[in-house]
Write a protein that holds these residues in place. Structure first.
Motif, PDB file in Angstrom:
ATOM      1  N   PHE A  46      43.747  28.235  44.466  1.00  0.00           N
ATOM      2  CA  PHE A  46      42.571  27.357  44.924  1.00  0.00           C
ATOM      3  C   PHE A  46      42.327  27.007  46.226  1.00  0.00           C
ATOM      4  CE2 PHE A  46      40.088  23.612  44.102  1.00  0.00           C
ATOM      5  CZ  PHE A  46      39.105  24.016  42.874  1.00  0.00           C
ATOM      6  N   PRO A  47      41.491  27.774  47.049  1.00  0.00           N
ATOM      7  CA  PRO A  47      41.293  27.777  48.243  1.00  0.00           C
ATOM      8  C   PRO A  47      40.634  26.476  48.745  1.00  0.00           C
ATOM      9  CG  PRO A  47      39.719  29.097  47.405  1.00  0.00           C
ATOM     10  CD  PRO A  47      40.417  28.546  46.184  1.00  0.00           C
ATOM     11  N   LYS A  48      40.887  26.113  49.915  1.00  0.00           N
ATOM     12  CA  LYS A  48      39.924  25.139  50.596  1.00  0.00           C
ATOM     13  C   LYS A  48      38.766  25.319  50.949  1.00  0.00           C
ATOM     14  CE  LYS A  48      44.302  22.742  52.227  1.00  0.00           C
ATOM     15  NZ  LYS A  48      44.842  22.416  53.460  1.00  0.00           N
ATOM     16  N   GLU A  49      38.162  26.542  51.419  1.00  0.00           N
ATOM     17  CA  GLU A  49      37.127  27.220  51.878  1.00  0.00           C
ATOM     18  C   GLU A  49      36.243  27.628  50.530  1.00  0.00           C
ATOM     19  OE1 GLU A  49      39.855  28.200  53.261  1.00  0.00           O
ATOM     20  OE2 GLU A  49      40.059  26.783  54.869  1.00  0.00           O
ATOM     21  N   TRP A  50      35.073  27.426  50.423  1.00  0.00           N
ATOM     22  CA  TRP A  50      34.115  27.903  49.363  1.00  0.00           C
ATOM     23  C   TRP A  50      32.778  28.339  50.133  1.00  0.00           C
ATOM     24  CZ3 TRP A  50      35.865  28.240  44.412  1.00  0.00           C
ATOM     25  CH2 TRP A  50      36.991  27.763  44.203  1.00  0.00           C
ATOM     26  N   ILE A  93      26.932  22.517  41.889  1.00  0.00           N
ATOM     27  CA  ILE A  93      26.953  23.581  42.774  1.00  0.00           C
ATOM     28  C   ILE A  93      28.029  24.797  42.345  1.00  0.00           C
ATOM     29  CG2 ILE A  93      27.583  24.228  45.064  1.00  0.00           C
ATOM     30  CD1 ILE A  93      26.897  21.243  45.782  1.00  0.00           C
ATOM     31  N   LEU A  94      27.456  25.935  42.315  1.00  0.00           N
ATOM     32  CA  LEU A  94      28.219  27.175  41.787  1.00  0.00           C
ATOM     33  C   LEU A  94      28.936  27.549  43.254  1.00  0.00           C
ATOM     34  CD1 LEU A  94      29.341  29.223  39.808  1.00  0.00           C
ATOM     35  CD2 LEU A  94      27.263  30.500  40.322  1.00  0.00           C
ATOM     36  N   ALA A  95      30.182  27.610  43.228  1.00  0.00           N
ATOM     37  CA  ALA A  95      30.743  28.182  44.366  1.00  0.00           C
ATOM     38  C   ALA A  95      31.878  29.229  44.324  1.00  0.00           C
ATOM     39  CB  ALA A  95      31.190  27.010  45.505  1.00  0.00           C
ATOM     40  N   SER A  96      32.155  29.997  45.197  1.00  0.00           N
ATOM     41  CA  SER A  96      33.036  30.975  45.360  1.00  0.00           C
ATOM     42  C   SER A  96      33.968  31.007  46.571  1.00  0.00           C
ATOM     43  CB  SER A  96      32.407  32.438  45.435  1.00  0.00           C
ATOM     44  OG  SER A  96      33.160  33.537  45.586  1.00  0.00           O
ATOM     45  N   PRO A  97      35.190  31.494  46.429  1.00  0.00           N
ATOM     46  CA  PRO A  97      35.992  31.535  47.718  1.00  0.00           C
ATOM     47  C   PRO A  97      35.331  32.516  48.529  1.00  0.00           C
ATOM     48  CG  PRO A  97      37.238  31.688  45.745  1.00  0.00           C
ATOM     49  CD  PRO A  97      35.892  31.717  45.094  1.00  0.00           C
ATOM     50  N   THR A 127      35.768  35.279  49.331  1.00  0.00           N
ATOM     51  CA  THR A 127      36.299  36.925  49.294  1.00  0.00           C
ATOM     52  C   THR A 127      35.548  37.726  48.724  1.00  0.00           C
ATOM     53  OG1 THR A 127      37.593  36.203  47.425  1.00  0.00           O
ATOM     54  CG2 THR A 127      38.919  35.833  49.418  1.00  0.00           C
ATOM     55  N   GLU A 128      35.526  39.161  48.849  1.00  0.00           N
ATOM     56  CA  GLU A 128      34.749  39.928  48.094  1.00  0.00           C
ATOM     57  C   GLU A 128      35.186  40.098  46.688  1.00  0.00           C
ATOM     58  OE1 GLU A 128      34.125  44.617  48.492  1.00  0.00           O
ATOM     59  OE2 GLU A 128      34.349  43.538  50.338  1.00  0.00           O
ATOM     60  N   LYS A 129      36.082  39.798  46.155  1.00  0.00           N
ATOM     61  CA  LYS A 129      36.564  39.869  45.024  1.00  0.00           C
ATOM     62  C   LYS A 129      37.254  38.520  44.453  1.00  0.00           C
ATOM     63  CE  LYS A 129      36.740  44.937  44.331  1.00  0.00           C
ATOM     64  NZ  LYS A 129      37.562  46.002  43.848  1.00  0.00           N
ATOM     65  N   PRO A 130      36.513  37.528  44.203  1.00  0.00           N
ATOM     66  CA  PRO A 130      37.178  36.313  44.117  1.00  0.00           C
ATOM     67  C   PRO A 130      37.829  36.018  42.542  1.00  0.00           C
ATOM     68  CG  PRO A 130      35.021  36.052  43.906  1.00  0.00           C
ATOM     69  CD  PRO A 130      35.246  37.355  44.599  1.00  0.00           C
ATOM     70  N   GLU A 131      39.047  35.524  42.301  1.00  0.00           N
ATOM     71  CA  GLU A 131      39.365  35.226  41.129  1.00  0.00           C
ATOM     72  C   GLU A 131      38.884  34.026  40.330  1.00  0.00           C
ATOM     73  OE1 GLU A 131      43.501  34.094  42.272  1.00  0.00           O
ATOM     74  OE2 GLU A 131      44.197  36.246  42.177  1.00  0.00           O
ATOM     75  N   VAL A 132      38.148  33.277  41.198  1.00  0.00           N
ATOM     76  CA  VAL A 132      37.554  31.947  40.449  1.00  0.00           C
ATOM     77  C   VAL A 132      36.030  31.881  40.887  1.00  0.00           C
ATOM     78  CG1 VAL A 132      39.608  30.901  39.976  1.00  0.00           C
ATOM     79  CG2 VAL A 132      38.549  30.399  42.042  1.00  0.00           C
TER      80      VAL A 132
END
Length: 122
Positions: free
Chosen positions: A31-35, A94-98, A100-105
Motif C-alpha cells: 500500500f503505497p504512500k504516493e497515488w 477519488i479513483l487513484a492508482s499507485p 506504476t505502469e502495472k499497479p496491483e491495486v
C-alpha cells in the motif's frame, strides 16, 4: 481461524444477507504512500451473489448526497443521467492508482458513504 479472518467472514455474511462465504482471500499488497489521481467516481457497479442469488447479478451504487445520478438503459445503451448538480471534489470518491505502469491495486479515497448489510450506501 485468525481473529481477522473470522471478522472478515462475519462482515461477508452481513454484506451477503447471511450467506456463508465459500472462499477467503488473503493478499499481500504493497500500500503505497504516493497515488496518482485518475478521476472521480459517480457510480460503481459490481457483480455479487447475495442472499438466495444463484448467479452473479449487478449491484449499482450512486455516490453523492441523495443519489445525484441515475443509470438507465435505452435501446441497448446505458445512460448516466445527472439528476442534480454535484460538488465533485466534496461529494465523489477519488479513483487513484499507485504511480506504476502495472499497479496491483486501484483505490477509492474520500469515500463518504458507509458499508452496511444493504451494501454500499452513500
Amino acid at each position: 481461524m485468525s481473529k481477522r479472518l473470522q471478522a472478515a467472514k462475519e462482515l461477508y455474511k452481513k454484506f451477503h444477507w447471511g450467506k456463508e462465504p465459500t472462499e477467503a482471500l488473503e493478499l499481500n499488497v504493497n500500500f503505497p504512500k504516493e497515488w496518482v489521481v485518475l478521476g472521480y467516481v459517480p457510480i460503481i457497479v459490481y457483480l455479487a451473489k447475495k442472499g438466495r442469488d444463484k448467479t452473479y447479478r449487478p449491484y449499482i451504487h450512486s455516490f453523492g448526497k441523495g443519489e445525484p445520478f441515475e443509470i438507465k438503459e435505452e435501446n441497448g445503451k446505458i445512460i448516466l443521467e445527472v439528476k442534480r448538480d454535484v460538488n465533485i471534489s466534496e461529494e465523489l470518491p477519488i479513483l487513484a492508482s499507485p504511480p506504476t505502469e502495472k499497479p496491483e491495486v486501484l483505490a477509492l479515497f474520500n469515500f463518504q458513504g458507509k458499508i452496511t448489510d444493504r451494501g454500499i450506501e452513500g
